[in-house]
Design a protein around this motif. Structure first.
Motif, PDB file in Angstrom:
ATOM      1  N   GLU A 114       0.836  -1.199   0.000  1.00  0.00           N
ATOM      2  CA  GLU A 114       0.000   0.000   0.000  1.00  0.00           C
ATOM      3  C   GLU A 114       0.870   1.248   0.000  1.00  0.00           C
ATOM      4  O   GLU A 114       2.043   1.195   0.366  1.00  0.00           O
ATOM      5  CB  GLU A 114      -0.946   0.006   1.196  1.00  0.00           C
ATOM      6  N   LEU A 115       0.269   2.355  -0.420  1.00  0.00           N
ATOM      7  CA  LEU A 115       0.991   3.626  -0.502  1.00  0.00           C
ATOM      8  C   LEU A 115       0.476   4.622   0.525  1.00  0.00           C
ATOM      9  O   LEU A 115      -0.687   4.582   0.916  1.00  0.00           O
ATOM     10  CB  LEU A 115       0.811   4.269  -1.876  1.00  0.00           C
ATOM     11  N   VAL A 116       1.374   5.511   0.893  1.00  0.00           N
ATOM     12  CA  VAL A 116       1.027   6.722   1.618  1.00  0.00           C
ATOM     13  C   VAL A 116       1.612   7.845   0.786  1.00  0.00           C
ATOM     14  O   VAL A 116       2.816   7.855   0.523  1.00  0.00           O
ATOM     15  CB  VAL A 116       1.630   6.752   3.038  1.00  0.00           C
ATOM     16  N   THR A 117       0.772   8.751   0.298  1.00  0.00           N
ATOM     17  CA  THR A 117       1.280   9.886  -0.475  1.00  0.00           C
ATOM     18  C   THR A 117       1.242  11.129   0.407  1.00  0.00           C
ATOM     19  O   THR A 117       0.306  11.328   1.168  1.00  0.00           O
ATOM     20  CB  THR A 117       0.473  10.126  -1.762  1.00  0.00           C
ATOM     21  N   LEU A 118       2.273  11.932   0.278  1.00  0.00           N
ATOM     22  CA  LEU A 118       2.414  13.132   1.089  1.00  0.00           C
ATOM     23  C   LEU A 118       2.823  14.298   0.204  1.00  0.00           C
ATOM     24  O   LEU A 118       3.685  14.153  -0.661  1.00  0.00           O
ATOM     25  CB  LEU A 118       3.501  12.919   2.157  1.00  0.00           C
ATOM     26  N   CYS A 119       2.202  15.444   0.441  1.00  0.00           N
ATOM     27  CA  CYS A 119       2.652  16.676  -0.197  1.00  0.00           C
ATOM     28  C   CYS A 119       2.808  17.720   0.902  1.00  0.00           C
ATOM     29  O   CYS A 119       1.890  17.926   1.711  1.00  0.00           O
ATOM     30  CB  CYS A 119       1.657  17.160  -1.254  1.00  0.00           C
TER      31      CYS A 119
END
Length: 147
Positions: free
Chosen positions: A32-37
């Protein structure tokens, strides 16, 4: 091995490359992914005000920066979900993107960080320094850098 992947994004084509690779990798390992900006807050300068130029409304600036950051992570999450990959999103407002990246990786129990080699261009990159270099120096988990 690597089941939870943090992918910081700034919306640039190079960070899109890291997102695509992270999605493909996650598919192969059922991860799974965790995207952060990380949105950078308004910088107040007394010099601008003293020059007779009125500074931008800091609240409006910060809100717009967070809106853009949310758009960037939503775009990444949509790509991941279209490929059947679970993706959580996070947005932070900070003058220190690398600290937010490392903090989010730890707080989310990520196993690896997939990130672009750079986001800024030109002289700004020289003055600000490389966030990727700082993540490499401070991360306790592996970092895969895309050029």
């Amino acid at each position: 091995m690597f089941k939870k992947i943090l992918v910081p994004t700034d919306g640039s084509p190079l960070s899109d490359k890291a997102i695509t690779a992270a999605i493909e990798f996650a598919k192969t390992v059922n991860g799974e992914l965790v995207t952060l900006c990380v949105a950078e807050p308004y910088v107040y300068s007394a010099l601008v005000e003293g020059a007779g130029v009125f500074p931008m409304d800091s609240v409006a600036y910060d809100e717009k920066a967070q809106e853009i950051a949310q758009h960037n992570v939503d775009k990444a999450a949509a790509l991941a979900r279209a490929q059947g990959v679970t993706c959580k999103t996070a947005v932070a407002l900070s003058f220190s993107p690398y600290e937010e990246i490392v903090r989010t990786a730890e707080a989310s129990a990520c196993d690896v960080i997939f990130m672009a080699s750079h986001g800024r261009k030109g002289l700004n990159k020289l003055f600000v320094g490389s966030e990727t270099q700082k993540v490499l120096a401070h991360s306790t988990i592996p970092v895969l850098v895309f050029r």
